[in-house]
Design a protein around this motif. Structure first.
Motif, PDB file in Angstrom:
ATOM      1  N   ALA A  74       0.752  -1.217   0.096  1.00 21.88           N
ATOM      2  CA  ALA A  74       0.017   0.081   0.009  1.00 21.88           C
ATOM      3  C   ALA A  74       0.806   1.363   0.109  1.00 21.88           C
ATOM      4  O   ALA A  74       2.030   1.328   0.260  1.00 21.88           O
ATOM      5  N   VAL A  75       0.346   2.183  -0.361  1.00 22.09           N
ATOM      6  CA  VAL A  75       1.143   3.516  -0.492  1.00 22.09           C
ATOM      7  C   VAL A  75       0.531   4.754   0.285  1.00 22.09           C
ATOM      8  O   VAL A  75      -0.921   4.603   0.670  1.00 22.09           O
ATOM      9  N   GLY A  76       1.158   5.766   0.924  1.00 17.07           N
ATOM     10  CA  GLY A  76       0.677   6.770   1.552  1.00 17.07           C
ATOM     11  C   GLY A  76       1.216   6.760   2.892  1.00 17.07           C
ATOM     12  O   GLY A  76       1.489   5.814   3.605  1.00 17.07           O
ATOM     13  N   GLY A  77       0.861   8.328   3.522  1.00 16.09           N
ATOM     14  CA  GLY A  77       0.959   8.616   4.839  1.00 16.09           C
ATOM     15  C   GLY A  77       1.236   9.745   5.215  1.00 16.09           C
ATOM     16  O   GLY A  77       1.418  10.585   4.232  1.00 16.09           O
ATOM     17  N   GLU A  90       0.183   8.464  -3.878  1.00 10.52           N
ATOM     18  CA  GLU A  90      -1.057   7.922  -4.831  1.00 10.52           C
ATOM     19  C   GLU A  90      -0.613   8.224  -6.102  1.00 10.52           C
ATOM     20  O   GLU A  90      -1.105   7.167  -7.001  1.00 10.52           O
ATOM     21  N   LEU A 263     -11.668  -4.932   6.710  1.00 10.24           N
ATOM     22  CA  LEU A 263     -10.616  -4.179   5.606  1.00 10.24           C
ATOM     23  C   LEU A 263      -9.376  -5.308   5.574  1.00 10.24           C
ATOM     24  O   LEU A 263      -8.821  -5.477   4.617  1.00 10.24           O
ATOM     25  N   GLU A 285      -3.388  -6.689  -5.064  1.00 12.96           N
ATOM     26  CA  GLU A 285      -2.928  -5.738  -3.858  1.00 12.96           C
ATOM     27  C   GLU A 285      -4.270  -5.929  -2.768  1.00 12.96           C
ATOM     28  O   GLU A 285      -5.458  -6.234  -3.119  1.00 12.96           O
ATOM     29  N   HIS A 288      -6.979  -2.380   1.468  1.00 11.62           N
ATOM     30  CA  HIS A 288      -6.709  -1.784   2.945  1.00 11.62           C
ATOM     31  C   HIS A 288      -5.637  -0.898   2.129  1.00 11.62           C
ATOM     32  O   HIS A 288      -4.629  -1.096   1.393  1.00 11.62           O
ATOM     33  N   GLY A 289      -5.246   0.193   2.900  1.00  9.46           N
ATOM     34  CA  GLY A 289      -4.374   1.336   2.763  1.00  9.46           C
ATOM     35  C   GLY A 289      -3.260   0.862   3.689  1.00  9.46           C
ATOM     36  O   GLY A 289      -3.171  -0.165   4.120  1.00  9.46           O
ATOM     37  N   SER A 290      -2.268   1.918   3.647  1.00 12.07           N
ATOM     38  CA  SER A 290      -0.989   1.826   4.340  1.00 12.07           C
ATOM     39  C   SER A 290      -1.115   1.680   5.933  1.00 12.07           C
ATOM     40  O   SER A 290      -0.096   1.724   6.648  1.00 12.07           O
ATOM     41  N   ALA A 291      -2.297   2.178   6.590  1.00 10.50           N
ATOM     42  CA  ALA A 291      -2.481   2.106   7.865  1.00 10.50           C
ATOM     43  C   ALA A 291      -1.583   2.788   8.801  1.00 10.50           C
ATOM     44  O   ALA A 291      -0.908   1.935   9.524  1.00 10.50           O
ATOM     45  N   PRO A 292      -1.002   3.938   8.383  1.00 10.44           N
ATOM     46  CA  PRO A 292       0.026   4.606   9.231  1.00 10.44           C
ATOM     47  C   PRO A 292      -0.219   4.491  10.686  1.00 10.44           C
ATOM     48  O   PRO A 292       0.897   4.441  11.570  1.00 10.44           O
ATOM     49  N   ASP A 293      -1.401   4.484  11.206  1.00 12.88           N
ATOM     50  CA  ASP A 293      -1.604   4.477  12.822  1.00 12.88           C
ATOM     51  C   ASP A 293      -1.217   3.385  13.356  1.00 12.88           C
ATOM     52  O   ASP A 293      -0.986   3.065  14.801  1.00 12.88           O
ATOM     53  N   ASN A 301      -3.001  -7.038  10.053  1.00  9.15           N
ATOM     54  CA  ASN A 301      -3.515  -7.994   9.666  1.00  9.15           C
ATOM     55  C   ASN A 301      -2.948  -8.254   8.062  1.00  9.15           C
ATOM     56  O   ASN A 301      -3.144  -7.724   7.221  1.00  9.15           O
TER      57      ASN A 301
HETATM   58  P1  NAD Z   1      -6.331   2.456   5.642  1.00  8.85           P
HETATM   59  O1  NAD Z   1      -6.991   1.383   4.954  1.00  8.85           O
HETATM   60  O2  NAD Z   1      -5.018   2.373   5.574  1.00  8.85           O
HETATM   61  O3  NAD Z   1      -6.775   2.295   7.322  1.00  8.85           O
HETATM   62  C1  NAD Z   1      -7.917   2.247   7.662  1.00  8.85           C
HETATM   63  C2  NAD Z   1      -8.297   1.777   9.146  1.00  8.85           C
HETATM   64  O4  NAD Z   1      -8.180   0.411   8.858  1.00  8.85           O
HETATM   65  C3  NAD Z   1      -7.081   1.956  10.008  1.00  8.85           C
HETATM   66  O5  NAD Z   1      -7.761   2.134  11.371  1.00  8.85           O
HETATM   67  C4  NAD Z   1      -6.143   0.788   9.990  1.00  8.85           C
HETATM   68  O6  NAD Z   1      -5.243   0.967  11.110  1.00  8.85           O
HETATM   69  C5  NAD Z   1      -7.058  -0.072   9.712  1.00  8.85           C
HETATM   70  N1  NAD Z   1      -6.515  -1.018   8.779  1.00  8.85           N
HETATM   71  C6  NAD Z   1      -6.092  -1.087   7.511  1.00  8.85           C
HETATM   72  N2  NAD Z   1      -5.510  -1.953   7.192  1.00  8.85           N
HETATM   73  C7  NAD Z   1      -5.301  -2.884   7.890  1.00  8.85           C
HETATM   74  C8  NAD Z   1      -4.527  -4.065   8.440  1.00  8.85           C
HETATM   75  N3  NAD Z   1      -4.118  -4.898   7.323  1.00  8.85           N
HETATM   76  N4  NAD Z   1      -4.635  -4.556   9.586  1.00  8.85           N
HETATM   77  C9  NAD Z   1      -5.289  -4.045  10.446  1.00  8.85           C
HETATM   78  N5  NAD Z   1      -5.794  -2.806  10.472  1.00  8.85           N
HETATM   79  C10 NAD Z   1      -6.043  -2.231   9.161  1.00  8.85           C
HETATM   80  O7  NAD Z   1      -7.136   3.882   4.993  1.00  8.85           O
HETATM   81  P2  NAD Z   1      -6.791   5.120   5.486  1.00  8.85           P
HETATM   82  O8  NAD Z   1      -6.349   5.480   6.937  1.00  8.85           O
HETATM   83  O9  NAD Z   1      -7.936   5.969   5.169  1.00  8.85           O
HETATM   84  O10 NAD Z   1      -5.371   5.519   4.807  1.00  8.85           O
HETATM   85  C11 NAD Z   1      -4.027   5.622   5.169  1.00  8.85           C
HETATM   86  C12 NAD Z   1      -3.095   6.074   4.048  1.00  8.85           C
HETATM   87  O11 NAD Z   1      -3.132   4.936   3.224  1.00  8.85           O
HETATM   88  C13 NAD Z   1      -3.676   7.363   3.275  1.00  8.85           C
HETATM   89  O12 NAD Z   1      -2.099   7.797   3.023  1.00  8.85           O
HETATM   90  C14 NAD Z   1      -4.325   6.813   2.136  1.00  8.85           C
HETATM   91  O13 NAD Z   1      -3.946   7.717   0.912  1.00  8.85           O
HETATM   92  C15 NAD Z   1      -3.515   5.490   1.869  1.00  8.85           C
HETATM   93  N6  NAD Z   1      -4.420   4.535   0.956  1.00  8.85           N
HETATM   94  C16 NAD Z   1      -3.654   3.726   0.328  1.00  8.85           C
HETATM   95  C17 NAD Z   1      -4.364   2.765  -0.571  1.00  8.85           C
HETATM   96  C18 NAD Z   1      -3.528   2.075  -1.711  1.00  8.85           C
HETATM   97  O14 NAD Z   1      -2.362   1.930  -1.596  1.00  8.85           O
HETATM   98  N7  NAD Z   1      -4.339   1.161  -2.462  1.00  8.85           N
HETATM   99  C19 NAD Z   1      -5.704   2.630  -0.381  1.00  8.85           C
HETATM  100  C20 NAD Z   1      -6.380   3.304   0.767  1.00  8.85           C
HETATM  101  C21 NAD Z   1      -5.937   4.319   1.395  1.00  8.85           C
END
Ligand code: NAD
Length: 369
Positions: A74-77, A90, A263, A285, A288-293, A301
């Motif tokens: 995944a990308v971003g943060g 992105e 997700l 892919e 889900h995204g990069s889940a920076p949190d 997961n």
């Molecule tokens: P996210 O999917 O990264 O996270 C959303 C929530 O779901 C967060 O609380 C995260 O901790 C949780 N989560 C996501 N994947 C998880 C996993 N594998 N295991 C456990 N928990 C998981 O979406 P976001 O927070 O809206 O975006 C974060 C960054 O990711 C942003 O920079 C966004 O642009 C980017 N993004 C990238 C893609 C991609 O690369 N295809 C898709 C969506 C978002």
């Protein structure tokens, strides 16, 4: 295919952590099944910007073109949020999709028995659910011309987007959907709004024509998009493959995703045109995204990424047995009660990303005897 050239783009945030679990499976296959992937790795997104000043370089793109399939994290943060638009992580993803002409987005919505309670719907509605949504990705209202915002002579502003599809765009996406249905349960729902949109009328006619000429053995039903949204939450198990345009697919695939609950469990694939050997460029892919949190904490997961890899085995490399083995290992590990934090339930054992990955490989070993 003699070599299996796989290009890995782990990306940002949790990308590298979840991708490390795929590497375990690749290592297991080399050691236990003598299946050698020719694996190359590159940078995308923020990681690529930090190293090269660009989210996806021409050199990396060249390497990607030489590969049979791409697995992406995944990308971003937040670190890169203030970059100019063209340098944002992105943009790397968009370039990848555009340069490879990935026009078909495959989003399975599959409910594992062990996670049936995670769905927002009643267990009896989703137990055994297995839908594949095929979304057209490069046409329709997100790209159609004319588009823009203009100021009218009377000072009022007007925003315009154009829904437009050609015969060839419709036929190639429908062809992917019918082909998939052959490997599944032989049913396709084609979704549009032919009642109010000419592009929908054309969509319906072309899908029907292709069906009659090439796939008469597959059950085809046409459905309006609003009805499909309703049916997805009323009786989702009626669907096998759903094929639809870019806009409706965007919405319906997210709706279907929530039927499965998490997700962290959702894989996806994006396919390009077939070459002379029938082989398609493809990127796999997690949804889900990069889940920076939660990045860097070993709690993400990895199953969505492992299941994306299983899709790659099935659709890019025709490795049905290995794909099934990996998917069964995921099922058994969940049945055995292991959970990462995002899918944790009372009475189950909470494990790290690493332990989940190790457990999957151990289960594959057991299943393979
Ligand atoms: P996210 O999917 O990264 O996270 C959303 C929530 O779901 C967060 O609380 C995260 O901790 C949780 N989560 C996501 N994947 C998880 C996993 N594998 N295991 C456990 N928990 C998981 O979406 P976001 O927070 O809206 O975006 C974060 C960054 O990711 C942003 O920079 C966004 O642009 C980017 N993004 C990238 C893609 C991609 O690369 N295809 C898709 C969506 C978002």
């Amino acid at each position: 295919m003699t070599t299996k050239k796989l290009f890995i783009l782990a990306g940002d945030g949790i990308g590298p952590e979840v991708m490390a679990q795929v590497q375990r499976v690749i290592d297991w296959m080399a050691k236990k099944r003598h299946i050698a992937f020719d694996v190359a790795e590159g940078l995308i997104g923020g990681a690529s910007y930090d190293r090269f000043g660009h989210p996806l370089t021409d050199e990396t793109m060249q390497d990607i073109f030489a590969a049979d399939a791409v697995l992406l994290g995944a990308v971003g943060g937040p670190k890169w949020d203030s970059l100019p638009f063209e340098l944002k992580p992105e943009r790397g993803l968009l370039r990848l999709r555009k340069d490879l002409e990935l026009f078909a987005n495959l989003r399975p919505a599959f409910v594992f028995d062990a996670l049936v309670d995670a769905s927002s719907l009643k267990p009896e509605l989703v137990k055994g659910l297995d839908i594949m949504i095929v979304r057209e990705l490069t046409g329709g209202v997100y790209f159609g011309q004319p588009r823009g915002i203009e100021t009218l002579p009377n000072g009022e502003r007007r925003g315009v987007n154009t829904q437009v599809y050609t015969t060839s765009e419709i036929v190639r996406i429908a062809d992917v959907a019918f082909d998939l249905a052959k490997k599944r349960h032989n049913r396709v729902h084609s979704v549009e709004k032919a009642n109010v949109m000419e592009s929908g009328v054309l969509w319906r006619e072309e899908v029907q024509k292709l069906h009659d000429a090439k796939f008469p053995g597959i059950e085809l039903q046409h459905m309006y998009a609003d009805n499909c949204a309703m049916q997805l939450v009323r009786a989702p198990k009626q669907f096998d493959v759903i094929v639809t345009d870019n806009l409706f697919g965007d919405i319906l695939s997210d709706c279907a995703a929530m039927l499965t609950g998490s997700l962290g469990m959702l894989p996806s694939a994006s396919l390009g045109a077939a070459d002379a050997n029938g082989h398609r460029k493809a990127v796999y892919e997690p949804v889900h995204g990069s889940a920076p949190d939660i990045a860097g904490k070993d709690i993400a997961n990895p199953l969505a990424t492992l299941l994306s890899f299983a899709m790659m085995l099935r659709y890019s490399f025709d490795m049905m047995d290995e794909a099934e083995l990996l998917e069964r290992a995921v099922k058994n590990v969940l049945d055995g009660g292991l959970r990462t934090g995002d899918i944790m339930q009372t009475g189950k054992a909470k494990v790290s990303t690493t332990v989940m990955g190790e457990s999957i490989v151990r289960e594959m070993d057991k299943l393979a005897g």
